[in-house]
Write a protein that holds these residues in place. Structure first.
Motif, PDB file in Angstrom:
ATOM      1  N   ARG A 102       0.805  -1.224   0.000  1.00  0.00           N
ATOM      2  CA  ARG A 102       0.000   0.000   0.000  1.00  0.00           C
ATOM      3  C   ARG A 102       0.834   1.268   0.000  1.00  0.00           C
ATOM      4  O   ARG A 102       0.401   2.300  -0.518  1.00  0.00           O
ATOM      5  CB  ARG A 102      -0.933   0.001   1.207  1.00  0.00           C
ATOM      6  N   ALA A 103       2.010   1.230   0.647  1.00  0.00           N
ATOM      7  CA  ALA A 103       2.827   2.443   0.739  1.00  0.00           C
ATOM      8  C   ALA A 103       4.256   2.058   1.115  1.00  0.00           C
ATOM      9  O   ALA A 103       4.495   0.976   1.649  1.00  0.00           O
ATOM     10  CB  ALA A 103       2.255   3.389   1.793  1.00  0.00           C
ATOM     11  N   SER A 104       5.153   2.993   0.865  1.00  0.00           N
ATOM     12  CA  SER A 104       6.532   2.776   1.296  1.00  0.00           C
ATOM     13  C   SER A 104       6.606   3.002   2.806  1.00  0.00           C
ATOM     14  O   SER A 104       5.707   3.587   3.410  1.00  0.00           O
ATOM     15  CB  SER A 104       7.467   3.751   0.575  1.00  0.00           C
ATOM     16  N   ALA A 105       7.702   2.546   3.398  1.00  0.00           N
ATOM     17  CA  ALA A 105       7.890   2.742   4.842  1.00  0.00           C
ATOM     18  C   ALA A 105       7.889   4.234   5.172  1.00  0.00           C
ATOM     19  O   ALA A 105       7.273   4.663   6.157  1.00  0.00           O
ATOM     20  CB  ALA A 105       9.190   2.086   5.295  1.00  0.00           C
ATOM     21  N   ALA A 106       8.570   5.035   4.356  1.00  0.00           N
ATOM     22  CA  ALA A 106       8.632   6.477   4.608  1.00  0.00           C
ATOM     23  C   ALA A 106       7.229   7.090   4.560  1.00  0.00           C
ATOM     24  O   ALA A 106       6.861   7.883   5.436  1.00  0.00           O
ATOM     25  CB  ALA A 106       9.546   7.156   3.590  1.00  0.00           C
ATOM     26  N   THR A 107       6.451   6.732   3.564  1.00  0.00           N
ATOM     27  CA  THR A 107       5.092   7.269   3.453  1.00  0.00           C
ATOM     28  C   THR A 107       4.265   6.881   4.665  1.00  0.00           C
ATOM     29  O   THR A 107       3.539   7.708   5.231  1.00  0.00           O
ATOM     30  CB  THR A 107       4.420   6.755   2.162  1.00  0.00           C
ATOM     31  N   TRP A 108       4.378   5.634   5.083  1.00  0.00           N
ATOM     32  CA  TRP A 108       3.615   5.151   6.240  1.00  0.00           C
ATOM     33  C   TRP A 108       4.005   5.925   7.493  1.00  0.00           C
ATOM     34  O   TRP A 108       3.146   6.393   8.247  1.00  0.00           O
ATOM     35  CB  TRP A 108       3.855   3.651   6.396  1.00  0.00           C
ATOM     36  N   ILE A 109       5.302   6.090   7.716  1.00  0.00           N
ATOM     37  CA  ILE A 109       5.780   6.777   8.921  1.00  0.00           C
ATOM     38  C   ILE A 109       5.395   8.257   8.891  1.00  0.00           C
ATOM     39  O   ILE A 109       4.927   8.804   9.889  1.00  0.00           O
ATOM     40  CB  ILE A 109       7.302   6.588   9.081  1.00  0.00           C
ATOM     41  N   PHE A 110       5.553   8.904   7.745  1.00  0.00           N
ATOM     42  CA  PHE A 110       5.210  10.332   7.677  1.00  0.00           C
ATOM     43  C   PHE A 110       3.700  10.550   7.747  1.00  0.00           C
ATOM     44  O   PHE A 110       3.249  11.602   8.196  1.00  0.00           O
ATOM     45  CB  PHE A 110       5.830  10.989   6.441  1.00  0.00           C
ATOM     46  N   THR A 111       2.916   9.573   7.337  1.00  0.00           N
ATOM     47  CA  THR A 111       1.462   9.672   7.513  1.00  0.00           C
ATOM     48  C   THR A 111       1.111   9.623   8.993  1.00  0.00           C
ATOM     49  O   THR A 111       0.258  10.392   9.466  1.00  0.00           O
ATOM     50  CB  THR A 111       0.744   8.543   6.748  1.00  0.00           C
ATOM     51  N   ILE A 112       1.786   8.743   9.721  1.00  0.00           N
ATOM     52  CA  ILE A 112       1.576   8.701  11.175  1.00  0.00           C
ATOM     53  C   ILE A 112       1.955  10.053  11.781  1.00  0.00           C
ATOM     54  O   ILE A 112       1.228  10.600  12.623  1.00  0.00           O
ATOM     55  CB  ILE A 112       2.405   7.562  11.819  1.00  0.00           C
ATOM     56  N   ALA A 113       3.082  10.627  11.325  1.00  0.00           N
ATOM     57  CA  ALA A 113       3.534  11.926  11.856  1.00  0.00           C
ATOM     58  C   ALA A 113       2.518  13.021  11.545  1.00  0.00           C
ATOM     59  O   ALA A 113       2.197  13.849  12.408  1.00  0.00           O
ATOM     60  CB  ALA A 113       4.899  12.277  11.264  1.00  0.00           C
ATOM     61  N   ARG A 114       2.019  13.031  10.324  1.00  0.00           N
ATOM     62  CA  ARG A 114       1.030  14.047   9.942  1.00  0.00           C
ATOM     63  C   ARG A 114      -0.216  13.943  10.818  1.00  0.00           C
ATOM     64  O   ARG A 114      -0.731  14.943  11.327  1.00  0.00           O
ATOM     65  CB  ARG A 114       0.660  13.871   8.470  1.00  0.00           C
TER      66      ARG A 114
END
Length: 169
Positions: free
Chosen positions: A61-73
């Motif tokens: 569904r997403a890269s690790a970076a996208t997943w982590i930055f979505t959590i941050a957002r």
């Protein structure tokens, strides 16, 4: 590394993730308006969430970076909402005072002027203003409902607001 954290709670893999993403998440949060202390606290919270919910990461569904930055957002949004809540001592107690007669008359006159100015708008612009401000729809929701491009919606609302400002001054 996320897979290793999810499957075996690999602390070395998590330390590598933390070393890589921790400063980047903090920088992202600071760029979005958080002060250094809040960004640090939020980044720590994000990384704890990554540790706890690593098993929910889906590389399809997403890269690790996208997943982590979505959590941050999302954490940043939660922080902003929490900060805007009034403290109990800031809330008014008891009945509110009756409005002054002059204020009530002025409000009524302004409302009548606004209604008249709205009637003077072209139908396309008036419809957008009504949907956005009276029906509380976002620009995207208006675009979905009308089938018009988002840019057209934004332009019509901007032009309508300019006309309203001009006619009310």
């Amino acid at each position: 590394m996320l897979r290793r954290v999810a499957q075996t709670q690999d602390s070395e893999a998590f330390a590598a993730l933390f070393a890589h993403f921790g400063p980047r998440v903090k920088g992202y949060l600071m760029k979005s308006g958080a002060d250094a202390a809040s960004a640090e606290e939020c980044a720590q919270d994000v990384m704890v969430t990554v540790w706890r919910k690593a098993d929910q990461f889906n590389p399809a569904r997403a890269s690790a970076a996208t997943w982590i930055f979505t959590i941050a957002r999302n954490r940043r949004i939660d922080m902003l909402r929490r900060d805007k809540r009034p403290e109990p001592e800031d809330l008014p107690w008891g009945p509110e005072a009756e409005p002054d007669q002059e204020d009530a008359m002025a409000l009524q006159q302004e409302s009548e002027q606004l209604a008249a100015a709205l009637q003077e708008l072209p139908e396309a612009q008036r419809s957008m203003i009504e949907r956005a401000y009276f029906n509380d729809l976002s620009h995207s929701e208006i675009a979905d409902a009308t089938g018009l491009p988002l840019g057209t919606i934004k332009s019509r609302i901007r032009l309508a607001l300019e006309r309203l400002r001009h006619s009310l001054n």
